[in-house]
Design a protein around this motif. Structure first.
Motif, mmCIF file in Angstrom:
data_model
loop_
_atom_site.group_PDB
_atom_site.id
_atom_site.type_symbol
_atom_site.label_atom_id
_atom_site.label_comp_id
_atom_site.label_asym_id
_atom_site.label_seq_id
_atom_site.Cartn_x
_atom_site.Cartn_y
_atom_site.Cartn_z
ATOM 1 N N GLU A 56 0.784 -0.854 0.627
ATOM 2 C CA GLU A 56 -0.134 -0.070 -0.172
ATOM 3 C C GLU A 56 0.604 1.273 0.228
ATOM 4 N N ARG A 59 2.247 0.713 -4.154
ATOM 5 C CA ARG A 59 1.667 1.541 -5.108
ATOM 6 C C ARG A 59 0.262 1.341 -4.003
ATOM 7 N N ASN A 60 -0.343 2.314 -3.591
ATOM 8 C CA ASN A 60 -1.122 2.389 -3.548
ATOM 9 C C ASN A 60 -2.364 2.943 -4.322
ATOM 10 N N THR A 61 -3.247 2.590 -5.433
ATOM 11 C CA THR A 61 -4.202 2.129 -6.762
ATOM 12 C C THR A 61 -5.385 3.061 -5.770
ATOM 13 N N GLU A 62 -5.976 3.042 -4.944
ATOM 14 C CA GLU A 62 -6.963 3.623 -4.054
ATOM 15 C C GLU A 62 -6.782 5.346 -3.909
ATOM 16 N N GLY A 64 -4.424 6.888 -5.151
ATOM 17 C CA GLY A 64 -3.821 6.724 -6.269
ATOM 18 C C GLY A 64 -1.327 8.068 -6.390
ATOM 19 N N GLY A 66 2.124 7.025 -4.864
ATOM 20 C CA GLY A 66 3.082 5.754 -5.767
ATOM 21 C C GLY A 66 4.500 5.632 -5.352
ATOM 22 N N ARG A 127 -1.099 9.323 -9.982
ATOM 23 C CA ARG A 127 -1.597 8.504 -10.767
ATOM 24 C C ARG A 127 -0.565 9.008 -11.972
ATOM 25 N N TRP A 129 2.152 10.413 -12.637
ATOM 26 C CA TRP A 129 3.507 9.882 -12.538
ATOM 27 C C TRP A 129 3.886 10.779 -12.891
#
Length: 152
Positions: A56, A59-62, A64, A66, A127, A129
């Motif tokens: 988490e 890379r935490n996609t929830e 957004g 990293g 998200r 980058w």
């Protein structure tokens, strides 16, 4: 003979490393790239020690968010061979608004003769980058490990 490298400043987290056969070169000595894998393992264990799930953080996609590694280095002082055990001291060298730099000191499982030392710099991204500030929650958890005068 004295070590030219000072011990880790402030608080660190130590983890054990066992040298596996696949970590070595044809001469049975730890291959340089293996140290970078050990360093990444050290960062993961550092986060776990603080009660954070590495998956988490990296890379935490929830949210957004990293935290990729953008720079790494390592210096080697003594060869290490298959089957040996090491202690890896992981500490925060620097924490800025968007950047974390971890330091790594490798020692034999017994004793304080420095085997290798390195560092890795991670940058917080969104998200798209683009760099962004470290999440406040992460900064708060890291606070006790951040060296003095580095709280920016």
């Amino acid at each position: 003979m004295t070590n030219p490298i000072a011990p880790p400043p402030g608080k660190s987290v130590e983890i054990p490393i066992t040298v596996r056969f696949g970590d070595t070169d044809p001469y049975g000595v730890v291959y340089f790239a293996s140290y970078f894998r050990y360093c990444h393992q050290g960062i993961e264990e550092f986060f776990r020690h603080l009660g954070l799930a590495p998956q988490e953080i990296f890379r935490n996609t929830e949210e957004g968010f990293g935290l990729p590694i953008v720079e790494a280095s390592c210096s080697f002082h003594k060869p290490v061979r298959y089957g040996e055990s090491l202690r890896l001291a992981v500490y925060i060298m620097q924490a800025r608004s968007k950047v974390l730099t971890f330091g790594f000191y490798f020692y034999p499982s017994e004793g304080d003769a420095l085997i290798a030392h390195g560092e890795a710099t991670l940058v917080a991204i969104d998200r798209s980058w683009q760099s962004r500030s470290l999440p406040d929650e992460l900064r708060q958890v890291l606070q006790p490990y951040v060296p003095p005068l580095q709280h920016s």
